[in-house]
Design a protein around this motif. Structure first.
Motif, short mmCIF file in Angstrom:
data_model
loop_
_atom_site.label_atom_id
_atom_site.label_comp_id
_atom_site.label_asym_id
_atom_site.label_seq_id
_atom_site.Cartn_x
_atom_site.Cartn_y
_atom_site.Cartn_z
N UNK A 193 -1.04 -8.04 -3.57
CA UNK A 193 -1.02 -6.82 -2.75
C UNK A 193 0.13 -6.81 -1.76
N UNK A 194 0.52 -7.96 -1.25
CA UNK A 194 1.60 -7.95 -0.26
C UNK A 194 2.92 -7.55 -0.89
N UNK A 195 3.05 -7.82 -2.18
CA UNK A 195 4.26 -7.40 -2.88
C UNK A 195 4.17 -5.93 -3.27
N UNK A 196 2.95 -5.46 -3.59
CA UNK A 196 2.77 -4.10 -4.13
C UNK A 196 2.59 -3.03 -3.06
N UNK A 197 1.74 -3.30 -2.06
CA UNK A 197 1.26 -2.22 -1.20
C UNK A 197 1.58 -2.39 0.28
N UNK A 198 1.91 -3.60 0.71
CA UNK A 198 2.23 -3.81 2.13
C UNK A 198 3.54 -3.10 2.46
N UNK A 199 3.54 -2.41 3.62
CA UNK A 199 4.75 -1.70 4.06
C UNK A 199 5.55 -2.52 5.08
N UNK A 200 5.02 -3.69 5.44
CA UNK A 200 5.71 -4.51 6.43
C UNK A 200 5.62 -3.95 7.83
N UNK A 201 4.55 -3.21 8.12
CA UNK A 201 4.44 -2.56 9.44
C UNK A 201 4.23 -3.56 10.57
N UNK A 202 3.71 -4.74 10.24
CA UNK A 202 3.54 -5.78 11.26
C UNK A 202 2.29 -5.67 12.09
N UNK A 203 1.38 -4.74 11.76
CA UNK A 203 0.16 -4.60 12.57
C UNK A 203 -0.67 -5.88 12.56
N UNK A 204 -0.70 -6.55 11.42
CA UNK A 204 -1.48 -7.79 11.33
C UNK A 204 -0.88 -8.89 12.20
N UNK A 205 0.42 -8.86 12.37
CA UNK A 205 1.08 -9.87 13.20
C UNK A 205 0.57 -9.76 14.63
#
Ligand code: SF4
Ligand code: SF4
Ligand code: SF4
Length: 175
Positions: free
Chosen positions: A36-48
């Motif tokens: 999923x991190x390759x397919x759907x994550x936008x890299x928004x950084x909210x989880x960080x």
């Protein structure tokens, strides 16, 4: 929800939420869906920013990964990263409560100081799950062994190891 998301959720529920595909070797977040991190994550950084332990960072592709040498150095499996994510990257919240966060476990490398006869039990002291025991054998000092049934892959033992001998990765049975 798209068909692809349904398939991923079913697969994760059947086989565990955990395993990223072999092509994605980075240490991704608990309860993340395969690939999923390759397919759907936008890299928004909210989880960080959401991680209270400070162990999540973005990799070179702006995808989140766990680094046990950051922040408090352990994952408490609080689920804050999954809760805040707006994309279909994690197992659904209703399924997360009944699904192990991942199949990752600790492994101790050959550079453990005890292999050179140096007394050290830092990893055992750090493990809150009593998953590390020391085994004695004739002619050498006690050496650490991971109990894979007790280890949760929380990472608490990684940073305290003075030899950087501990890695968190999939158990052999899951590879
Ligand atoms: S489950 Fe909690 S501690 Fe673990 S990476 Fe996510 S936010 Fe951080
Ligand atoms: S990863 Fe966590 S549970 Fe596993 S041995 Fe290390 S400290 Fe213990
Ligand atoms: S903390 Fe590291 S060097 Fe020390 S016993 Fe554990 S694995 Fe070996």
């Amino acid at each position: 929800m798209s068909g692809a998301s349904i398939d991923k959720t079913r697969r994760a529920f059947l086989f565990g939420a955990t395993a990223e595909p072999q092509s994605d070797t980075a240490l991704r977040l608990p309860w993340s869906l395969p690939g999923a991190f390759l397919d759907a994550c936008t890299g928004c950084g909210s989880c960080v920013t959401a991680c209270p332990e400070g162990i999540v960072s973005l990799d070179g592709s702006s995808r989140p990964m766990v680094d046990f040498r950051r922040g408090s150095g352990l994952c408490t499996f609080c689920g804050a990263c999954a809760d805040i994510c707006p994309e279909p990257v994690f197992l659904a919240s209703t399924a997360r409560a009944a699904t192990p966060p991942w199949t990752l476990r600790a492994a101790i490398g050959a550079n453990c100081l005890t292999h050179d006869g140096v007394m050290c039990q830092s990893c055992k002291d750090a493990c809150g799950d009593a998953a590390i025991r020391f085994v004695y054998a004739a002619g050498r000092i006690a050496q650490p062994m991971i109990d894979l049934d007790r280890c949760t892959g929380c990472g608490a033992c990684v940073d305290p190891c003075p030899a950087e001998a501990i890695e968190i990765h999939r158990a052999v049975a899951d590879a």
